[in-house]
Design a protein around this motif. Structure first.
Motif: not given
Ligand code: FAD
Ligand code: UDP
Length: 379
Positions: A32, A58-59, A337, A344, A346
């Motif tokens: 990451d 994040h809930i 996402r 999406y 979580m």
């Molecule tokens: P991410 O968590 O975005 O993980 C992707 C990772 O890839 C990141 O850590 C990033 O640093 C890494 N990455 C990207 N590019 C590179 C690269 N080139 N090299 C190395 N690493 C890289 N969901 C809920 O269910 N309930 C909630 O209440 C809720 N509230 C939210 C509030 C906010 C403000 C936001 C923004 C989102 C919320 N969500 C919520 C949604 C939730 O955050 C996502 O569904 C979930 O975290 C997505 O997981 P992911 O692994 O797809 O992406």
């Protein structure tokens, strides 16, 4: 030599790392670019000892027993039903709009049946619901739409609801009963010791090697791996070949106050005033007792970390072009996402990762390599 290079240690990357290492006995390198695991769900204790979420509140809520049971292997839970109030015309009113909202707002004493006809008489019936404006106007009419949705949406997305796909405001239902919980899912829980602790446990396995502060492009050519799982922005992966996919960002402003409580519920939305959309007080989420309290203000903005894919038809069409490229890649999977450009939650990302794992298992040449613990967890 790693079997899998996983880019991104959020839910998508961590679930796949855990499954591949533990169930399929594969050697995994998860990297990451940030200095922590957990992706946008990362949480930590601030100076006052309050558990705060670095990337906004994040809930956790889900209707999926599989997802809930899968994560339950890595965390205990605390029951938490999130409630939100919206600041409208000087009053704090429950959102989603429900019987209590209408009665308090208009000083009425309507019953459930009355409120159904009340809303019916105000709703503008739309046959072909396409936009986020259509969804709300169709169920509660224009006045409530203007007060609760229009300006909030403009602030959050810098778009009028009429320009956004229906799915965005369809996240918020309308109710004729007194249920003022934000979600009605079967499982509404928070990880007892936080998300980060849960991720640490998921990734604690001899087959998983974690590398932080590393952009995957900096290690390409230096690390040997057979297949890749990519969970970053899909347009970035393809060097923006068809142009940039729009994402919405947010600036989070944290404050710790020398008082036990700041507001009367977990989140208060400010649809019509201020540059921020909402304020969340973390102690409601964690259940902690503390003489101080910590809150976060969310200021939406165009530039910055990509947090929200923006659901509208032309963006969906552009994503489709990138998706076609992903389908041509034999040894790379796009999950999460950002990589699938989906708004999406979580639990949906966990479900998507679990189903990707199932697909990978199906493709494996030697299923007899699987360890005997490959049971349950809906995989
Ligand atoms: P991410 O968590 O975005 O993980 C992707 C990772 O890839 C990141 O850590 C990033 O640093 C890494 N990455 C990207 N590019 C590179 C690269 N080139 N090299 C190395 N690493 C890289 N969901 C809920 O269910 N309930 C909630 O209440 C809720 N509230 C939210 C509030 C906010 C403000 C936001 C923004 C989102 C919320 N969500 C919520 C949604 C939730 O955050 C996502 O569904 C979930 O975290 C997505 O997981 P992911 O692994 O797809 O992406
Ligand atoms: N929304 C609104 N007013 C509110 C709450 C939500 O207009 O008081 C709209 C807004 O467009 C928002 C969307 O509904 O972006 C989804 O809200 P949710 O709370 O699910 O957003 P998230 O937690 O994903 O930021």
């Amino acid at each position: 030599m790693y079997d899998y290079l996983i880019v991104g240690a959020g839910f998508a990357g961590s679930v796949l790392a855990e499954r591949l290492a533990r169930i399929a006995n594969k050697k995994v390198l998860i990297i990451d670019k940030r200095n922590h695991i957990g992706g946008n769900a990362y949480d930590h204790y601030d100076e006052a000892g309050i558990l705060v979420h670095k990337y906004g509140p994040h809930i956790f809520h889900t209707n999926s027993k599989d997802v809930y049971e899968y994560l339950s292997s890595y965390t205990e839970w605390r029951n938490y039903q999130h409630k939100v109030l919206a600041s409208v015309d000087g009053q704090l009113l429950p959102i989603p709009i429900n019987l209590n909202t209408i009665n308090k707002m208009y000083g009425l004493t309507l019953s459930s049946d009355d409120v159904a006809s009340f809303l019916e008489s105000r709703a503008e019936k739309i046959n072909d619901i396409r936009t986020s404006e259509d969804v709300v106007v169709n169920s509660v009419g224009r006045e409530l739409y203007e007060k609760f949705f229009r300006s909030y949406t403009k602030k959050q997305w810098d778009l009028d609801p009429s320009q956004l796909s229906a799915a965005v405001t369809a996240r918020i239902p309308t109710r004729t009963n007194r249920d003022d919980r934000y979600f009605t899912d079967t499982y509404q829980v928070m990880p007892l010791h936080g998300y980060t602790r849960m991720f640490e446990k998921m990734l604690d396995h001899k087959n998983i090697h974690i590398m932080l502060n590393t952009d995957y492009r900096d290690v390409l050519g230096e690390v040997n791996y057979k297949k890749m799982i990519f969970t970053g922005p899909v347009d970035e992966y393809f060097d923006y070949r068809f142009g940039k996919l729009p994402y919405r960002s947010i600036e989070f402003k944290f404050e710790t106050l020398d008082q036990e409580q700041f507001q009367e519920t977990g989140t208060v939305n400010y649809p019509n005033d201020y540059a921020f959309t909402r304020i969340t007080e973390f102690k409601y989420l964690s259940g902690q007792k503390n003489t101080k309290t910590s809150v976060v203000y969310e200021f939406p903005k165009a530039e910055g970390d990509p947090y929200y894919p923006i659901p509208k038809p032309d963006n969906a069409a552009l994503y489709q072009r990138y998706r076609e490229l992903t389908l041509q890649m034999e040894n790379t999977y796009f999950v999460g996402r950002l990589a699938t450009y989906k708004y999406y939650n979580m639990d949906q990302v966990v479900a998507q990762a679990l189903s990707t794992f199932k697909k990978i298992l199906g493709e494996m040449e030697q299923p007899d390599q699987l360890t005997s613990v490959a049971d349950g967890y809906g995989v």
